[in-house]
Scaffold this motif. Structure first.
Motif, PDB file in Angstrom:
ATOM      1  N   THR A  71       0.813  -1.223   0.000  1.00  5.19           N
ATOM      2  CA  THR A  71       0.000   0.000   0.000  1.00  5.19           C
ATOM      3  C   THR A  71       0.844   1.270   0.000  1.00  5.19           C
ATOM      4  OG1 THR A  71      -0.129  -0.054   2.420  1.00  5.19           O
ATOM      5  CG2 THR A  71      -1.892  -1.153   1.203  1.00  5.19           C
ATOM      6  N   ASP A  72       2.062   1.221   0.535  1.00  6.96           N
ATOM      7  CA  ASP A  72       2.918   2.410   0.604  1.00  6.96           C
ATOM      8  C   ASP A  72       3.393   2.793  -0.793  1.00  6.96           C
ATOM      9  OD1 ASP A  72       5.904   3.573   0.853  1.00  6.96           O
ATOM     10  OD2 ASP A  72       4.789   4.073   2.682  1.00  6.96           O
ATOM     11  N   ASP A  73       3.054   4.005  -1.229  1.00  2.00           N
ATOM     12  CA  ASP A  73       3.366   4.443  -2.597  1.00  2.00           C
ATOM     13  C   ASP A  73       4.865   4.456  -2.880  1.00  2.00           C
ATOM     14  OD1 ASP A  73       0.714   4.763  -3.288  1.00  2.00           O
ATOM     15  OD2 ASP A  73       0.639   6.873  -2.706  1.00  2.00           O
ATOM     16  N   SER A  74       5.663   4.864  -1.897  1.00  2.00           N
ATOM     17  CA  SER A  74       7.105   4.933  -2.095  1.00  2.00           C
ATOM     18  C   SER A  74       7.696   3.537  -2.318  1.00  2.00           C
ATOM     19  CB  SER A  74       7.760   5.598  -0.884  1.00  2.00           C
ATOM     20  OG  SER A  74       9.170   5.557  -0.998  1.00  2.00           O
ATOM     21  N   LEU A  75       7.277   2.577  -1.494  1.00  2.00           N
ATOM     22  CA  LEU A  75       7.782   1.211  -1.643  1.00  2.00           C
ATOM     23  C   LEU A  75       7.311   0.591  -2.956  1.00  2.00           C
ATOM     24  CD1 LEU A  75       7.362  -0.244   1.971  1.00  2.00           C
ATOM     25  CD2 LEU A  75       9.457   0.577   0.872  1.00  2.00           C
ATOM     26  N   ARG A  76       6.060   0.874  -3.312  1.00  2.00           N
ATOM     27  CA  ARG A  76       5.537   0.370  -4.583  1.00  2.00           C
ATOM     28  C   ARG A  76       6.397   0.851  -5.744  1.00  2.00           C
ATOM     29  NH1 ARG A  76      -0.410  -0.642  -5.480  1.00  2.00           N
ATOM     30  NH2 ARG A  76       0.087   0.269  -7.504  1.00  2.00           N
ATOM     31  N   SER A  92       0.607  -5.524  -9.420  1.00  2.00           N
ATOM     32  CA  SER A  92      -0.161  -5.367  -8.180  1.00  2.00           C
ATOM     33  C   SER A  92      -1.501  -6.065  -8.378  1.00  2.00           C
ATOM     34  CB  SER A  92      -0.383  -3.885  -7.861  1.00  2.00           C
ATOM     35  OG  SER A  92      -1.269  -3.741  -6.777  1.00  2.00           O
ATOM     36  N   ILE A  93      -1.730  -7.158  -7.678  1.00  2.08           N
ATOM     37  CA  ILE A  93      -2.889  -8.004  -7.997  1.00  2.08           C
ATOM     38  C   ILE A  93      -4.228  -7.381  -7.608  1.00  2.08           C
ATOM     39  CG2 ILE A  93      -1.521 -10.117  -7.819  1.00  2.08           C
ATOM     40  CD1 ILE A  93      -3.056 -10.560  -5.110  1.00  2.08           C
ATOM     41  N   LEU A  94      -4.220  -6.414  -6.670  1.00  5.59           N
ATOM     42  CA  LEU A  94      -5.494  -5.845  -6.215  1.00  5.59           C
ATOM     43  C   LEU A  94      -5.891  -4.575  -6.972  1.00  5.59           C
ATOM     44  CD1 LEU A  94      -5.269  -6.286  -2.322  1.00  5.59           C
ATOM     45  CD2 LEU A  94      -6.546  -7.658  -3.978  1.00  5.59           C
ATOM     46  N   ASP A  95      -4.965  -4.000  -7.735  1.00  3.81           N
ATOM     47  CA  ASP A  95      -5.246  -2.720  -8.396  1.00  3.81           C
ATOM     48  C   ASP A  95      -6.501  -2.742  -9.268  1.00  3.81           C
ATOM     49  OD1 ASP A  95      -3.216  -1.487  -7.131  1.00  3.81           O
ATOM     50  OD2 ASP A  95      -2.002  -1.064  -8.915  1.00  3.81           O
ATOM     51  N   PRO A  96      -6.720  -3.757 -10.127  1.00  2.00           N
ATOM     52  CA  PRO A  96      -7.924  -3.737 -10.972  1.00  2.00           C
ATOM     53  C   PRO A  96      -9.221  -3.759 -10.157  1.00  2.00           C
ATOM     54  CG  PRO A  96      -6.339  -5.333 -11.799  1.00  2.00           C
ATOM     55  CD  PRO A  96      -5.854  -4.907 -10.457  1.00  2.00           C
ATOM     56  N   VAL A  97      -9.236  -4.516  -9.071  1.00  2.00           N
ATOM     57  CA  VAL A  97     -10.442  -4.592  -8.232  1.00  2.00           C
ATOM     58  C   VAL A  97     -10.654  -3.278  -7.499  1.00  2.00           C
ATOM     59  CG1 VAL A  97     -11.563  -5.827  -6.344  1.00  2.00           C
ATOM     60  CG2 VAL A  97     -10.100  -7.068  -7.937  1.00  2.00           C
ATOM     61  N   ILE A  98      -9.582  -2.715  -6.949  1.00  3.89           N
ATOM     62  CA  ILE A  98      -9.685  -1.446  -6.222  1.00  3.89           C
ATOM     63  C   ILE A  98     -10.152  -0.328  -7.157  1.00  3.89           C
ATOM     64  CG2 ILE A  98      -8.352   0.319  -5.010  1.00  3.89           C
ATOM     65  CD1 ILE A  98      -6.607  -1.973  -3.908  1.00  3.89           C
ATOM     66  N   ALA A  99      -9.615  -0.295  -8.383  1.00  2.00           N
ATOM     67  CA  ALA A  99     -10.009   0.727  -9.352  1.00  2.00           C
ATOM     68  C   ALA A  99     -11.488   0.592  -9.718  1.00  2.00           C
ATOM     69  CB  ALA A  99      -9.144   0.618 -10.605  1.00  2.00           C
ATOM     70  N   ALA A 107     -15.714   6.866  -4.978  1.00  3.37           N
ATOM     71  CA  ALA A 107     -15.015   7.197  -3.736  1.00  3.37           C
ATOM     72  C   ALA A 107     -13.541   6.881  -3.894  1.00  3.37           C
ATOM     73  CB  ALA A 107     -15.593   6.407  -2.573  1.00  3.37           C
ATOM     74  N   GLU A 108     -12.724   7.604  -3.131  1.00  6.64           N
ATOM     75  CA  GLU A 108     -11.284   7.384  -3.176  1.00  6.64           C
ATOM     76  C   GLU A 108     -10.904   6.308  -2.161  1.00  6.64           C
ATOM     77  OE1 GLU A 108      -7.118   9.906  -2.516  1.00  6.64           O
ATOM     78  OE2 GLU A 108      -9.070  10.925  -2.517  1.00  6.64           O
ATOM     79  N   SER A 109     -10.052   5.386  -2.580  1.00  6.40           N
ATOM     80  CA  SER A 109      -9.633   4.327  -1.665  1.00  6.40           C
ATOM     81  C   SER A 109      -8.686   4.887  -0.614  1.00  6.40           C
ATOM     82  CB  SER A 109      -8.950   3.197  -2.433  1.00  6.40           C
ATOM     83  OG  SER A 109      -7.714   3.636  -2.962  1.00  6.40           O
ATOM     84  N   ARG A 110      -8.751   4.304   0.566  1.00  4.55           N
ATOM     85  CA  ARG A 110      -7.867   4.694   1.663  1.00  4.55           C
ATOM     86  C   ARG A 110      -7.184   3.429   2.187  1.00  4.55           C
ATOM     87  NH1 ARG A 110     -11.835   8.911   4.957  1.00  4.55           N
ATOM     88  NH2 ARG A 110     -12.035  10.439   3.259  1.00  4.55           N
ATOM     89  N   GLY A 114      -2.651  -4.397   6.120  1.00  7.62           N
ATOM     90  CA  GLY A 114      -3.235  -5.468   6.925  1.00  7.62           C
ATOM     91  C   GLY A 114      -4.644  -5.188   7.382  1.00  7.62           C
ATOM     92  N   GLY A 115      -5.337  -4.301   6.681  1.00  8.55           N
ATOM     93  CA  GLY A 115      -6.687  -3.929   7.098  1.00  8.55           C
ATOM     94  C   GLY A 115      -7.641  -5.091   7.169  1.00  8.55           C
ATOM     95  N   GLN A 116      -7.424  -6.104   6.313  1.00 11.42           N
ATOM     96  CA  GLN A 116      -8.334  -7.256   6.311  1.00 11.42           C
ATOM     97  C   GLN A 116      -8.143  -8.143   7.524  1.00 11.42           C
ATOM     98  OE1 GLN A 116      -5.635  -6.758   4.458  1.00 11.42           O
ATOM     99  NE2 GLN A 116      -5.103  -8.537   3.207  1.00 11.42           N
TER     100      GLN A 116
END
Length: 280
Positions: A71-76, A92-99, A107-110, A114-116
């Motif tokens: 999730t950290d933009d710098s590390l990505r 990034s496997i979650l990007d298509p679903v998040i988009a 809405a903008e993702s936040r 480890g939120g799940q």
């Protein structure tokens, strides 16, 4: 025709959390390529540049496709830039679903690392289910069977315990009761009304093979009714009669994985609960 040998390839799975989601998706995807065997390199809890440096060293040493959930933009950006330099795919496997969710919800993702895995009500529900399932494994504590969500019944070696634990990990309180020759099932089982009761069975050949292997591991190689196919067939017939008498659904697990068996049970549970809700 010569047997084609499976080809190997490296796959690097980089996550800033436990990596369970990433690993599951990767294995589901690679299963589509049966002629190829992935060599997995798993990096969990990657949250600092120093940790990422170790990942880079491994990717450079054994290049392969990189899948990540960070999730950290710098590390990505560091990961993506380094993979570009090395000439390896980085996804990034979650990007298509998040988009898609962002577009649908407007809405903008936040993102939250480890939120799940937050310690919320669902987490504690799963822990409670696991505790219940472990206590009620193999017919233990039958006095409160009626408090289960699901009860699995079946003869020995029908995957009752692993299926129970799999369901419990998903928050389903599951008990399992073995059906033993010449031993009546606990009275509480036949009087239970709240749980979904499901019979698990497999072919006599399949069960005999598993039981023989178990006897070998226990150094019991003498002739034994436990692994005799005719005896097993008699057990299965009696088990089917019991389930038919009580209208309990039966699932043949001979060619099913634990996940597939659990999915079938979950569908039965959802159907049953839906019908119950309609009658209220």
């Amino acid at each position: 025709m010569p047997i084609r040998q499976r080809q190997f390839f490296h796959i690097h799975l980089v996550s800033d959390a436990t990596g369970e989601t990433l690993n599951t998706v990767a294995r589901a995807a690679t299963a589509y390529y049966s002629g190829y065997q992935p060599i997995e390199h798993i990096y969990a809890l990657v949250r600092t540049p120093k940790q990422l440096t170790r990942v880079f060293a491994e990717i450079e040493r054994q290049p392969g496709i990189v899948l990540f959930t960070i999730t950290d933009d710098s590390l990505r950006k560091q990961l993506e830039d380094r993979c570009t330099e090395l000439g390896v795919p980085c996804i990034s496997i979650l990007d298509p679903v998040i988009a898609s969710l962002a577009a649908y919800l407007n809405a903008e993702s936040r993102p939250k690392v480890g939120g799940q895995y937050e310690l919320n009500a669902d987490y504690f529900r799963r822990i409670d289910a696991l505790n219940y399932t472990m206590i009620h494994d193999d017919g233990q504590h039958p006095q409160d069977l009626d408090t289960a969500d699901v009860i699995l019944v079946g003869i020995s070696r029908c995957s009752k315990t692993p299926t129970s634990i799999y369901l419990a990990n998903r928050g389903v309180k599951t008990a399992n009761v073995p059906l033993v020759p010449n031993v009546p099932p606990p009275r509480q089982l036949e009087y239970a009304t709240k749980p979904l009761i499901v019979g698990l069975l497999a072919s006599a050949e399949h069960i005999a093979q598993i039981r023989k292997h178990r006897l070998l591991t226990l150094n019991q190689t003498r002739d034994n009714q436990y692994a005799d196919r005719r005896a097993i067939t008699a057990e299965l017939i009696e088990m089917r009669r019991l389930c038919a008498r009580h209208s309990w659904p039966v699932i043949d697990v001979t060619r099913r994985s634990i996940e597939e068996t659990a999915a079938a049970i979950t569908n039965l549970l959802a159907e049953r609960n839906g019908q119950s809700a309609e009658t209220k």
